[in-house]
Enzyme design. Structure first.
Site, mmCIF file in Angstrom:
data_model
loop_
_atom_site.group_PDB
_atom_site.id
_atom_site.type_symbol
_atom_site.label_atom_id
_atom_site.label_comp_id
_atom_site.label_asym_id
_atom_site.label_seq_id
_atom_site.Cartn_x
_atom_site.Cartn_y
_atom_site.Cartn_z
ATOM 1 N N ARG A 88 75.329 63.252 6.824
ATOM 2 C CA ARG A 88 73.504 62.975 6.413
ATOM 3 C C ARG A 88 72.275 64.033 6.896
ATOM 4 O O ARG A 88 71.482 63.037 5.870
ATOM 5 C CB ARG A 88 73.426 62.393 8.350
ATOM 6 N N ARG A 127 70.469 42.941 15.291
ATOM 7 C CA ARG A 127 72.040 43.514 15.557
ATOM 8 C C ARG A 127 72.242 43.408 16.391
ATOM 9 O O ARG A 127 71.631 44.267 18.088
ATOM 10 C CB ARG A 127 71.297 44.809 14.970
ATOM 11 N N ARG A 160 71.469 48.224 20.859
ATOM 12 C CA ARG A 160 72.182 49.330 20.989
ATOM 13 C C ARG A 160 70.920 49.803 21.265
ATOM 14 O O ARG A 160 69.847 49.726 20.899
ATOM 15 C CB ARG A 160 72.097 50.242 19.287
HETATM 16 P P1 AMP Z 1 74.838 55.510 12.857
HETATM 17 O O1 AMP Z 1 75.366 54.552 14.426
HETATM 18 O O2 AMP Z 1 75.535 56.119 12.436
HETATM 19 O O3 AMP Z 1 73.625 55.004 13.165
HETATM 20 O O4 AMP Z 1 74.680 56.723 14.055
HETATM 21 C C1 AMP Z 1 73.448 56.938 15.166
HETATM 22 C C2 AMP Z 1 73.485 58.097 15.634
HETATM 23 O O5 AMP Z 1 73.992 59.014 15.851
HETATM 24 C C3 AMP Z 1 72.101 58.750 14.704
HETATM 25 O O6 AMP Z 1 70.872 58.204 15.171
HETATM 26 C C4 AMP Z 1 72.627 60.081 14.852
HETATM 27 O O7 AMP Z 1 71.480 60.504 16.545
HETATM 28 C C5 AMP Z 1 74.127 60.313 15.248
HETATM 29 N N1 AMP Z 1 74.735 60.626 14.423
HETATM 30 C C6 AMP Z 1 75.965 59.997 13.616
HETATM 31 N N2 AMP Z 1 76.094 60.536 13.001
HETATM 32 C C7 AMP Z 1 75.183 62.057 12.097
HETATM 33 C C8 AMP Z 1 75.324 62.615 11.807
HETATM 34 N N3 AMP Z 1 76.530 62.433 10.737
HETATM 35 N N4 AMP Z 1 74.229 63.660 11.458
HETATM 36 C C9 AMP Z 1 73.581 64.059 12.967
HETATM 37 N N5 AMP Z 1 73.452 62.879 13.476
HETATM 38 C C10 AMP Z 1 75.120 61.850 13.624
#
Ligand code: AMP
Length: 216
Positions: A88, A127, A160
């Protein structure tokens, strides 16, 4: 196949990653799901990650990179994997490149699921995710067979905490500043496939499969 999924939060990359994971029989590795599991199990890492996640911020690179490196060496990743939500940031992408090089493997494709911000805000409001297995649904565009119940495992669906509107806007800003530069990064590497992410789940899945077929 070694694939990474790119796209804004709520672009549907997790849903598409799951479909590809079933098609190619390779694991879907979602760093968001891994963090949510740690939060649920109240681990040290979970506590740290939650502070950032609740604010719509990214968890620091070093924490994320370690998790992914450890996951990629597991047996089930031998024939490939789909990274969903990682990398990310540019430093995460560089660390991933280093780790893969050490393992003697390369990414095949980076699939960018492209959805305009306005659509994202509407999507995130609808969602719902499964508390137990992490499967993702939408109350209008990707309904479960039975309202509020996960098709995969039968558990309850919830919204969420970080899908609330204010946090979504923050997450979109973070995406534009820190994650979007990865599109150029993978374009330069010659492995980027951009797919229109507006439409229903099957339609987008077909676009992805076609793009993979054409760009073998
Ligand atoms: P997601 O389910 O992929 O939308 O991730 C939810 C949250 O987890 C994000 O908003 C970040 O706070 C954290 N997160 C997930 N993947 C990453 C990553 N590769 N780098 C940093 N934070 C992450």
């Amino acid at each position: 196949m070694r694939i990474i999924m790119l796209g804004a939060p709520g672009a549907g990359k997790g849903t598409q990653a799951l479909l590809l994971s079933k098609k190619f029989n390779i694991p879907q590795i979602s760093t968001g799901d891994i963090f949510r599991m740690h939060i649920k199990n109240k681990t040290e890492l979970g506590k740290k990650a939650k502070e950032y996640m609740d604010k719509g911020l990214l968890v620091p690179d070093d924490l994320v990179v370690e998790i992914v490196k450890n996951r990629l060496i597991e047996e089930d990743c031998k024939n490939g994997f789909i990274l969903d939500g990682f990398p990310r940031t540019i430093p995460q992408a560089e660390e991933l490149d280093k780790a893969l090089e050490e393992m003697g493997i390369k990414l095949d494709k980076a699939i960018n699921v492209n959805v305009p911000d306005d659509n994202i805000i509407v999507r995130m409001a609808g969602r719902r995710v499964c508390k137990k297995c992490g499967a993702s649904y939408h109350i209008k565009y990707n309904k479960p067979s039975q309202e509020g119940i996960c098709d995969e495992c039968g558990s309850n669906l919830v919204q969420r905490d970080d899908d609330k509107e204010e946090t979504v806007k923050k997450r979109l800003n973070v995406y534009h500043e820190q994650t979007r530069p990865l599109i150029e990064y993978y374009e330069k590497m010659g492995i980027l496939l951009t797919v229109d992410g507006v439409g229903d789940v099957d339609e987008i899945n077909n676009r992805i499969q076609k793009a993979l077929e054409v760009n073998k």
